[in-house]
Design an enzyme around this catalytic site. Structure first.
Site, short mmCIF file in Angstrom:
data_model
loop_
_atom_site.label_atom_id
_atom_site.label_comp_id
_atom_site.label_asym_id
_atom_site.label_seq_id
_atom_site.Cartn_x
_atom_site.Cartn_y
_atom_site.Cartn_z
N VAL A 24 0.85 -1.19 0.00
CA VAL A 24 0.00 0.00 0.00
C VAL A 24 0.89 1.25 0.00
O VAL A 24 1.79 1.38 0.83
CB VAL A 24 -0.94 0.03 1.22
CG1 VAL A 24 -1.88 1.22 1.15
CG2 VAL A 24 -1.74 -1.26 1.31
N GLU A 54 -9.74 5.37 -0.31
CA GLU A 54 -9.74 6.53 0.59
C GLU A 54 -8.53 6.47 1.52
O GLU A 54 -8.24 5.44 2.11
CB GLU A 54 -11.04 6.51 1.41
CG GLU A 54 -11.12 7.53 2.51
CD GLU A 54 -12.33 7.33 3.40
OE1 GLU A 54 -12.51 8.14 4.33
OE2 GLU A 54 -13.09 6.37 3.18
N ASP A 97 -14.22 -10.89 8.76
CA ASP A 97 -12.88 -10.82 9.35
C ASP A 97 -12.70 -9.52 10.14
O ASP A 97 -11.72 -8.79 9.95
CB ASP A 97 -11.81 -10.93 8.26
CG ASP A 97 -10.42 -11.21 8.83
OD1 ASP A 97 -10.33 -11.76 9.96
OD2 ASP A 97 -9.42 -10.88 8.16
N LYS A 100 -11.55 -7.37 13.07
CA LYS A 100 -10.48 -7.46 14.07
C LYS A 100 -9.86 -6.07 14.19
O LYS A 100 -10.08 -5.20 13.34
CB LYS A 100 -9.44 -8.48 13.63
CG LYS A 100 -8.80 -8.20 12.28
CD LYS A 100 -7.87 -9.33 11.86
CE LYS A 100 -7.27 -9.08 10.47
NZ LYS A 100 -6.41 -10.20 10.03
N ASN A 131 -8.26 -4.38 11.22
CA ASN A 131 -9.12 -4.00 10.09
C ASN A 131 -10.03 -2.82 10.42
O ASN A 131 -11.00 -2.58 9.71
CB ASN A 131 -9.95 -5.20 9.63
CG ASN A 131 -9.15 -6.15 8.77
OD1 ASN A 131 -8.10 -5.79 8.23
ND2 ASN A 131 -9.62 -7.38 8.63
#
Length: 324
Positions: free
Chosen positions: A2, A66, A111, A113, A116
């Site tokens: 990223v 974003e 998922d 957590k 995230n």
């Protein structure tokens, strides 16, 4: 990988997510990458990290997302330790909003957590990484039957069993496990063996959060424990119910007990069954009255039972005597 990038056409910062070429050769990874973009693009909500564009350049697949000017909650937890109650309630409310938006499109994240969930500089929480998210009917090509999808430390029991048709209640469990970790500073079920951890999610209840951290109120502790119920039917059934329990928690009230809800057809069916039972009872009383008109009403059933018993005994006696 990223990267922080700039979208020239909109003159804004974006998070440019690029899938390495070696992983792009794996159809499962590639499909998960594309699915993340598709889900993020259609789930337009303030508490979900938005996807602006997806595509491929020089064999590199990318998603322009974003840019959130803040860390994920796993990083925050490592730096500051356990979250305070106001932070936890704000987090739960924001992510409940994200789950409510996902439910409109029939999407389950699968998922949830701390890693995230991102927090912005102004304290807003945003759900990211829709890579495992799928429609409620299931994206079976990617999830595969019998394969436990999710992170073991926060996985719902139904996911640990490898069920494909999980719904929003699996995300409520994952959010509950996340709140547990952030509230206490410890995982619900610590350990190094994923199989052991998933077995604990299936079979054991964690120690209540307020017993691990005295700063956690019993109201919030009860809310988290309800979210982490083994049976999905005992959790909040959707994000709207979770919001209701969060409001109760803010008022220092315990969460509402799970009340079975009957659909209109079920109510009608139950009423018909009750009416039929009443009719059968009336018919039985009428038949007894005709058979035993001289016996008081309260004794008719007992007399009929005794008569039937005597008749059976008499038949058995005659049968035995006939055999001799």
């Amino acid at each position: 990988s990223v990267y922080l990038a700039r979208q020239v056409s909109q003159d804004r910062k974006v998070a440019l997510k690029i899938l390495p070429q070696d992983l792009a050769k794996d159809q499962e990874f590639l499909e998960r990458f594309r699915r993340e973009a598709r889900n993020a693009q259609r789930l337009q909500h303030n508490n979900i990290v938005a996807a602006y564009e997806m595509g491929m350049v020089d064999k590199y697949h990318f998603i322009a997302m974003e840019f959130v000017d803040g860390p994920n909650l796993e990083t925050v937890l490592q730096k500051q330790g356990a979250f305070n109650e106001s932070q936890l309630l704000k987090l739960a409310t924001d992510i409940a909003g994200a789950l409510e938006a996902a439910a409109v499109h029939g999407v389950v994240h699968r998922d949830i957590k701390p890693a995230n969930v991102l927090v912005t500089s102004n304290g807003e929480y945003k759900l990211t990484d829709m890579g495992l998210a799928s429609a409620a009917q299931g994206d079976q090509r990617v999830t595969m039957a019998g394969f436990a999808v999710g992170t073991p430390f926060y996985i719902s029991p139904e996911q640990a069993r490898g069920e494909l048709d999980v719904d929003a209640r699996a995300d409520i469990y994952g959010l509950g496990a996340t709140l547990y970790h952030l509230a206490t500073g410890t995982l619900p079920f610590p350990g190094n063996n994923p199989v052991v951890i998933m077995t604990q999610h299936l079979q054991e209840m964690p120690q209540p959060p307020h017993e691990r951290n005295a700063a956690v109120s019993k109201h919030l502790s009860a809310l988290i424990m309800k979210m982490m119920s083994k049976d999905p039917a005992e959790r909040q059934q959707n994000a709207a119910e979770l919001r209701e329990d969060l409001e109760r928690c803010q008022q220092r009230l315990t969460p509402t007990a799970k009340i079975p809800r009957l659909t209109t057809s079920a109510v009608t069916r139950k009423q018909m069954e009750q009416a039929k039972a009443r009719q059968d009872a009336v018919r039985s009383k009428g038949l007894l009255a005709r058979l035993l008109p001289f016996v008081p009403a309260e004794l008719r059933l007992a007399v009929l039972a005794a008569s039937a018993t005597l008749l059976i005994l008499a038949l058995i006696y005659m049968l035995v005597k006939g055999l001799k």
